[in-house]
Write a protein that holds these residues in place. Sequence first.
Motif, PDB file in Angstrom:
ATOM      1  N   LEU A   1      46.695  45.611  37.835  1.00  0.00           N
ATOM      2  CA  LEU A   1      46.443  44.745  37.423  1.00  0.00           C
ATOM      3  C   LEU A   1      45.684  43.319  37.981  1.00  0.00           C
ATOM      4  CD1 LEU A   1      47.069  45.024  33.629  1.00  0.00           C
ATOM      5  CD2 LEU A   1      45.013  45.220  35.021  1.00  0.00           C
ATOM      6  N   LYS A   2      47.067  42.603  38.984  1.00  0.00           N
ATOM      7  CA  LYS A   2      46.388  41.862  39.513  1.00  0.00           C
ATOM      8  C   LYS A   2      45.435  41.707  40.495  1.00  0.00           C
ATOM      9  CE  LYS A   2      49.561  38.767  42.880  1.00  0.00           C
ATOM     10  NZ  LYS A   2      51.135  38.240  43.343  1.00  0.00           N
ATOM     11  N   TYR A   3      46.062  42.787  41.383  1.00  0.00           N
ATOM     12  CA  TYR A   3      44.914  42.924  42.689  1.00  0.00           C
ATOM     13  C   TYR A   3      43.810  43.520  41.608  1.00  0.00           C
ATOM     14  CZ  TYR A   3      48.642  42.051  46.140  1.00  0.00           C
ATOM     15  OH  TYR A   3      50.373  41.445  46.107  1.00  0.00           O
TER      16      TYR A   3
ATOM     17  N   PRO B   1      47.264  44.515  48.573  1.00  0.00           N
ATOM     18  CA  PRO B   1      49.069  44.176  48.324  1.00  0.00           C
ATOM     19  C   PRO B   1      50.077  44.236  49.338  1.00  0.00           C
ATOM     20  CG  PRO B   1      48.722  46.039  46.939  1.00  0.00           C
ATOM     21  CD  PRO B   1      47.234  45.439  47.493  1.00  0.00           C
ATOM     22  N   ALA B   2      50.367  43.316  50.567  1.00  0.00           N
ATOM     23  CA  ALA B   2      51.278  44.067  51.658  1.00  0.00           C
ATOM     24  C   ALA B   2      52.245  44.709  50.796  1.00  0.00           C
ATOM     25  CB  ALA B   2      52.050  43.179  52.126  1.00  0.00           C
TER      26      ALA B   2
ATOM     27  N   ILE C   1      46.335  51.686  44.112  1.00  0.00           N
ATOM     28  CA  ILE C   1      46.422  51.172  43.864  1.00  0.00           C
ATOM     29  C   ILE C   1      44.821  50.772  45.221  1.00  0.00           C
ATOM     30  CG2 ILE C   1      47.635  50.336  46.261  1.00  0.00           C
ATOM     31  CD1 ILE C   1      46.509  47.665  43.591  1.00  0.00           C
ATOM     32  N   VAL C   2      45.030  51.878  46.180  1.00  0.00           N
ATOM     33  CA  VAL C   2      43.649  51.641  46.584  1.00  0.00           C
ATOM     34  C   VAL C   2      42.035  51.947  46.054  1.00  0.00           C
ATOM     35  CG1 VAL C   2      41.869  53.107  48.690  1.00  0.00           C
ATOM     36  CG2 VAL C   2      45.751  52.370  48.481  1.00  0.00           C
ATOM     37  N   ALA C   3      42.086  53.369  45.195  1.00  0.00           N
ATOM     38  CA  ALA C   3      41.385  53.663  44.130  1.00  0.00           C
ATOM     39  C   ALA C   3      41.295  51.986  43.164  1.00  0.00           C
ATOM     40  CB  ALA C   3      41.837  54.732  43.643  1.00  0.00           C
ATOM     41  N   LEU C   4      41.899  51.567  42.587  1.00  0.00           N
ATOM     42  CA  LEU C   4      41.830  50.891  41.847  1.00  0.00           C
ATOM     43  C   LEU C   4      40.949  49.102  42.568  1.00  0.00           C
ATOM     44  CD1 LEU C   4      45.068  49.986  39.531  1.00  0.00           C
ATOM     45  CD2 LEU C   4      42.723  50.670  38.920  1.00  0.00           C
ATOM     46  N   VAL C   5      41.365  49.170  43.448  1.00  0.00           N
ATOM     47  CA  VAL C   5      40.681  48.422  44.661  1.00  0.00           C
ATOM     48  C   VAL C   5      39.296  48.649  44.834  1.00  0.00           C
ATOM     49  CG1 VAL C   5      40.986  47.429  46.823  1.00  0.00           C
ATOM     50  CG2 VAL C   5      43.100  46.436  45.433  1.00  0.00           C
ATOM     51  N   GLU C   6      39.018  49.677  45.177  1.00  0.00           N
ATOM     52  CA  GLU C   6      37.752  50.014  45.829  1.00  0.00           C
ATOM     53  C   GLU C   6      36.688  50.161  44.930  1.00  0.00           C
ATOM     54  OE1 GLU C   6      37.980  54.186  47.423  1.00  0.00           O
ATOM     55  OE2 GLU C   6      39.020  52.646  49.649  1.00  0.00           O
ATOM     56  N   LEU C   7      37.432  50.408  43.385  1.00  0.00           N
ATOM     57  CA  LEU C   7      36.677  50.285  42.209  1.00  0.00           C
ATOM     58  C   LEU C   7      35.828  49.222  41.664  1.00  0.00           C
ATOM     59  CD1 LEU C   7      38.178  53.553  40.200  1.00  0.00           C
ATOM     60  CD2 LEU C   7      35.199  53.531  41.538  1.00  0.00           C
ATOM     61  N   ALA C   8      36.955  48.290  41.932  1.00  0.00           N
ATOM     62  CA  ALA C   8      36.847  46.778  41.195  1.00  0.00           C
ATOM     63  C   ALA C   8      35.869  46.031  42.457  1.00  0.00           C
ATOM     64  CB  ALA C   8      38.094  46.023  41.615  1.00  0.00           C
ATOM     65  N   ARG C   9      35.847  46.407  43.849  1.00  0.00           N
ATOM     66  CA  ARG C   9      35.066  45.823  44.544  1.00  0.00           C
ATOM     67  C   ARG C   9      33.693  46.848  44.696  1.00  0.00           C
ATOM     68  NH1 ARG C   9      35.047  42.079  45.872  1.00  0.00           N
ATOM     69  NH2 ARG C   9      34.582  41.816  48.298  1.00  0.00           N
ATOM     70  N   LYS C  10      33.232  48.064  43.955  1.00  0.00           N
ATOM     71  CA  LYS C  10      32.685  48.654  43.968  1.00  0.00           C
ATOM     72  C   LYS C  10      31.404  47.993  42.500  1.00  0.00           C
ATOM     73  CE  LYS C  10      31.491  52.684  45.248  1.00  0.00           C
ATOM     74  NZ  LYS C  10      30.514  52.636  46.221  1.00  0.00           N
ATOM     75  N   ALA C  11      32.487  47.725  41.386  1.00  0.00           N
ATOM     76  CA  ALA C  11      31.490  46.954  40.996  1.00  0.00           C
ATOM     77  C   ALA C  11      31.891  45.289  40.488  1.00  0.00           C
ATOM     78  CB  ALA C  11      32.739  47.085  39.333  1.00  0.00           C
ATOM     79  N   ALA C  12      32.608  44.751  41.134  1.00  0.00           N
ATOM     80  CA  ALA C  12      31.490  43.712  42.112  1.00  0.00           C
ATOM     81  C   ALA C  12      30.044  43.571  42.683  1.00  0.00           C
ATOM     82  CB  ALA C  12      32.389  42.873  42.352  1.00  0.00           C
ATOM     83  N   ARG C  13      30.434  44.227  43.735  1.00  0.00           N
ATOM     84  CA  ARG C  13      28.965  44.777  43.937  1.00  0.00           C
ATOM     85  C   ARG C  13      27.931  45.270  42.966  1.00  0.00           C
ATOM     86  NH1 ARG C  13      32.099  46.355  48.580  1.00  0.00           N
ATOM     87  NH2 ARG C  13      33.084  45.001  49.896  1.00  0.00           N
ATOM     88  N   LYS C  14      27.476  46.072  42.138  1.00  0.00           N
ATOM     89  CA  LYS C  14      27.075  46.862  42.018  1.00  0.00           C
ATOM     90  C   LYS C  14      26.545  46.431  40.384  1.00  0.00           C
ATOM     91  CE  LYS C  14      26.213  51.315  40.270  1.00  0.00           C
ATOM     92  NZ  LYS C  14      24.937  52.011  41.263  1.00  0.00           N
ATOM     93  N   ILE C  15      27.295  45.354  39.993  1.00  0.00           N
ATOM     94  CA  ILE C  15      27.061  44.776  38.174  1.00  0.00           C
ATOM     95  C   ILE C  15      26.104  43.977  38.193  1.00  0.00           C
ATOM     96  CG2 ILE C  15      27.688  44.869  36.112  1.00  0.00           C
ATOM     97  CD1 ILE C  15      30.058  46.685  36.354  1.00  0.00           C
TER      98      ILE C  15
END
Length: 423
Positions: free
Chosen positions: A261-263, A279-280, A319-333
């Motif tokens: 949830l953090k990332y 995340p490293a 985590i890659v899927a979560l981050v990619e979907l978060a970025r897509k939502a931020a740009r799309k919504i």
Amino acid sequence: MLIRTKQMLKKWIVRLSILASLFLLGYINIHRLNNNIYSNYERAVEYGRVSENKEIIEPIITAVFYKSPAIKKKNVSTYLDHSDNYKEQNVKIVAAPKILNENSMPVVERLYAEISKHNTIKKAVLLIEDNIGAEKHKKILQKNLNIDDVETLILNENDISAEKNAEDYLQQDNILTVALVDLNNFSNFKNNFLADEVIWLAQKYAYKIHVFDAIDTQIAKAADRDYETLFSISVSKEVPLLKQQQRNLQKYVNQYKSLLLKYFKQNLLLGKEKETIWPAKTVQTYRLYDRGFVYIRFFGENKKELFARAKIGNNKGIIVALVELARKAARKISQPIKSYKIYLLTDFEAISDDKSLINDLETDDGIYISYKDRKALLVADERPERTQDGLEFLYARAKVPQNANKADIKLFKFKTVEIENEN
């Protein structure tokens, strides 16, 4: 001359295209290498099989047996029920841990408080094999049930004269029987006389059961809720693969929820022009890159769904899927995001046809459809009440034409674990 020029241009266009493709491929791999976002070999659905350096938390388990007027048959299946209907029923027996310490005390006190809310208790009876823990239990029973009358009955294999008194009390109203039994220390009730007595009495009077455990007070985050294996009388059967994977995913979420949830939140709140935050890979974060399927739904005002997308790929890290979907939502919504639901998915189990799906689908099953290059899914809490309505909605979501060849349509079922946002 014109023909020769065209040939030269075509040749250079091909060369430039190849160079551009190589450059793009190199850039993508350098980007992934710099961020080290390659997925692990491990899969999240197999998390339970992997040895983790985790703190071992001993579960605190109490069993609540209650009388239900709907029960007629006196057999095992009538009371092996994990619902929490006991809150509105007549609680008759509680099997509670004998030793009360800093971990078990809050669980037991909360249990008695819950019973007191929904039951009128005028007297309590303690069933014990020895005096260990009896005085402490007597005090918290008096305190939490607001009663003075607590009687102690000693039961053992050599002298079971107190058993008849215990049965007499069970047949009276407003009396709670508490057996001091450590349920988490053994897997077979027949190894313990008092525990075996509790089960025998429950069967005799056809009581239903609810298990009240440390999860309710968040003492043990990784406890398994399939308590049927705790009882020797339960029917042994092989757990289906999807159920096993669901449990493994739940263990994975219990361990890594806060980091996931953090990332996810950090990248969701990033400006469009900002660089993605990854995340490293450390000892604490390495398992975030386990492979898995992810589905996220975003909601606006009045819980209106704004955007939903899944990442279904065998090589995609959680985590890659979560981050990619978060970025897509931020740009799309463009509208404010008020809430979201994150689901981790098990593997997909093929279903032969619509009829089989309708007959075999469990309440927590999702449905996935694949038609040529078109795919769509419904998680369990998206499904309409009628499975047929859900199928029709899924066909529409995947844009499957009405005249589609049935042989080209593939249906699957799956289970999910939700990563709940506590804030």
